[in-house]
Design an enzyme around this catalytic site. Structure first.
Site, PDB file in Angstrom:
ATOM      1  N   GLY A 203      -4.795   6.461   2.397  1.00 17.13           N
ATOM      2  CA  GLY A 203      -5.521   7.617   2.902  1.00 17.13           C
ATOM      3  C   GLY A 203      -4.752   8.919   2.815  1.00 17.13           C
ATOM      4  O   GLY A 203      -3.868   9.086   1.978  1.00 17.13           O
ATOM      5  N   GLU A 228     -13.179   0.269  -2.290  1.00 15.10           N
ATOM      6  CA  GLU A 228     -12.339   0.199  -1.095  1.00 15.10           C
ATOM      7  C   GLU A 228     -11.156   1.145  -1.278  1.00 15.10           C
ATOM      8  O   GLU A 228     -10.349   0.985  -2.206  1.00 15.10           O
ATOM      9  CB  GLU A 228     -11.857  -1.232  -0.869  1.00 15.10           C
ATOM     10  CG  GLU A 228     -11.198  -1.439   0.493  1.00 15.10           C
ATOM     11  CD  GLU A 228     -10.849  -2.890   0.750  1.00 15.10           C
ATOM     12  OE1 GLU A 228     -10.242  -3.164   1.799  1.00 15.10           O
ATOM     13  OE2 GLU A 228     -11.185  -3.742  -0.103  1.00 15.10           O
ATOM     14  N   LEU A 229     -11.018   2.119  -0.404  1.00 10.41           N
ATOM     15  CA  LEU A 229     -10.057   3.203  -0.563  1.00 10.41           C
ATOM     16  C   LEU A 229      -8.625   2.694  -0.747  1.00 10.41           C
ATOM     17  O   LEU A 229      -8.101   1.966   0.104  1.00 10.41           O
ATOM     18  CB  LEU A 229     -10.115   4.140   0.647  1.00 10.41           C
ATOM     19  CG  LEU A 229      -9.158   5.341   0.632  1.00 10.41           C
ATOM     20  CD1 LEU A 229      -9.480   6.275  -0.521  1.00 10.41           C
ATOM     21  CD2 LEU A 229      -9.204   6.083   1.963  1.00 10.41           C
ATOM     22  N   ASP A 230      -8.013   3.095  -1.870  1.00 13.27           N
ATOM     23  CA  ASP A 230      -6.595   2.819  -2.159  1.00 13.27           C
ATOM     24  C   ASP A 230      -6.263   1.330  -2.155  1.00 13.27           C
ATOM     25  O   ASP A 230      -5.134   0.934  -1.856  1.00 13.27           O
ATOM     26  CB  ASP A 230      -5.681   3.556  -1.167  1.00 13.27           C
ATOM     27  CG  ASP A 230      -5.787   5.068  -1.286  1.00 13.27           C
ATOM     28  OD1 ASP A 230      -6.114   5.550  -2.381  1.00 13.27           O
ATOM     29  OD2 ASP A 230      -5.568   5.758  -0.268  1.00 13.27           O
ATOM     30  N   GLN A 231      -7.239   0.494  -2.504  1.00 11.11           N
ATOM     31  CA  GLN A 231      -7.025  -0.956  -2.495  1.00 11.11           C
ATOM     32  C   GLN A 231      -7.252  -1.583  -3.868  1.00 11.11           C
ATOM     33  O   GLN A 231      -7.273  -2.816  -3.986  1.00 11.11           O
ATOM     34  CB  GLN A 231      -7.952  -1.619  -1.469  1.00 11.11           C
ATOM     35  CG  GLN A 231      -7.733  -1.181  -0.036  1.00 11.11           C
ATOM     36  CD  GLN A 231      -6.351  -1.517   0.479  1.00 11.11           C
ATOM     37  OE1 GLN A 231      -5.863  -2.630   0.320  1.00 11.11           O
ATOM     38  NE2 GLN A 231      -5.700  -0.548   1.100  1.00 11.11           N
TER      39      GLN A 231
END
Length: 286
Positions: A203, A228-231
């Site tokens: 994030g 999925e954020l930054d995954q």
């Protein structure tokens, strides 16, 4: 000196006896010349991964005919596979906000022929770098993103990507979260540079998060973008040591150098078809 034209084959499939022999036999029976070969067997998941470079001129047929012949082997071994032509430059659409260092670095590498790519356009949600981009002779598209215009803005970005026949979209510190439908439409085609050593500090403001935790190492991560954020699957990472005297601004300054190098390496691996994804992980044949 540029390398001779090559066909680059990469594949993954359930692991079993005879995979290497079958692939090598197909190439050899047509007098094909393999210049680089890499493979890896993941015993934990029972999966086999392989990458070959074959001199294009050593084969008696073009890439379409090679695909037709290889499809028979691929069906037999239940392969996920692709073949690319090194002579075909990949078209990289760069997206940026107001952090300039990754954009500068990619443009410099492209200008110096260190990256064998075409840059059909740069897209930004700010006008900041229009002059720089257009000075390089590259079209610049300003697509503002606000809470009221997000849906239309991302539709416009996807239209630009399609109109410019993009192969890969690079988020060079593009500080917006892409919508799930965009991530799902281009799996394995959107590459991001995140300014932390993922999975730590996802994030916003990861350097400030790292400072607050008193870490002794900071890093950067080049990864594929998913909903999925930054995954998404990680392509490349690196770190640098810091200490208690460093302030958040110092971490940001140190981090910029790592971000540039990690993004350039990760992008190069992707452009050279060295990355194979499976189960949200990557095998990278460097």
């Amino acid at each position: 000196m540029s390398l001779a034209r090559r066909f680059v084959l990469k594949l993954s499939c359930p692991d079993r006896v005879g995979i290497v022999a079958a692939v090598s036999h197909l190439v050899a029976k047509h007098q094909g010349w393999i210049t680089e070969a890499n493979h890896h067997a993941d015993a934990m998941v029972g999966r086999f991964f392989m990458r070959l470079e074959i001199l294009a001129d050593s084969l008696p047929f073009n890439i379409e005919a090679f695909r037709e012949q290889f499809a028979l082997i691929a069906d037999e071994f239940d392969m996920t596979w692709s073949v690319a032509d090194s002579a075909q430059k990949k078209r990289v659409v760069i997206m940026v906000s107001r952090q300039e260092h990754c954009l500068y670095d990619l443009l410099a590498r492209w200008h110096a022929d260190e990256l064998n790519i075409e840059i059909p356009c740069v897209i930004s949600n700010h006008e900041t770098f229009r002059g720089l981009v257009e000075w390089h002779g590259i079209p610049f598209h300003y697509v503002p993103v606000t809470p009221e215009t997000k849906e239309a803005s991302y539709e416009k970005i996807m239209d630009l990507f399609e109109e410019n026949a993009g192969d890969v979209m690079v988020l060079a510190r593009y500080m917006q979260i892409l919508p799930p439908q965009m991530c799902e439409k281009y799996p394995g085609q959107i590459i991001n540079i995140h300014h932390s050593f993922l999975p730590s500090f996802v994030g916003a403001k990861p350097y400030h998060q790292a400072y607050a935790r008193g870490v002794k190492l900071i890093g950067a991560t080049c990864h594929f973008v998913t909903s999925e954020l930054d995954q998404g699957p990680i392509i490349e990472q690196d770190v640098i040591r810091i200490d208690h005297s460093d302030q958040p601004d110092d971490l940001v300054r140190y981090g910029k150098d790592i971000e540039k190098a990690v993004l350039a390496r990760g992008l190069r691996y992707h452009l050279e078809d060295r990355v194979i994804t499976f189960n949200n992980k990557t095998v990278v044949f460097r």
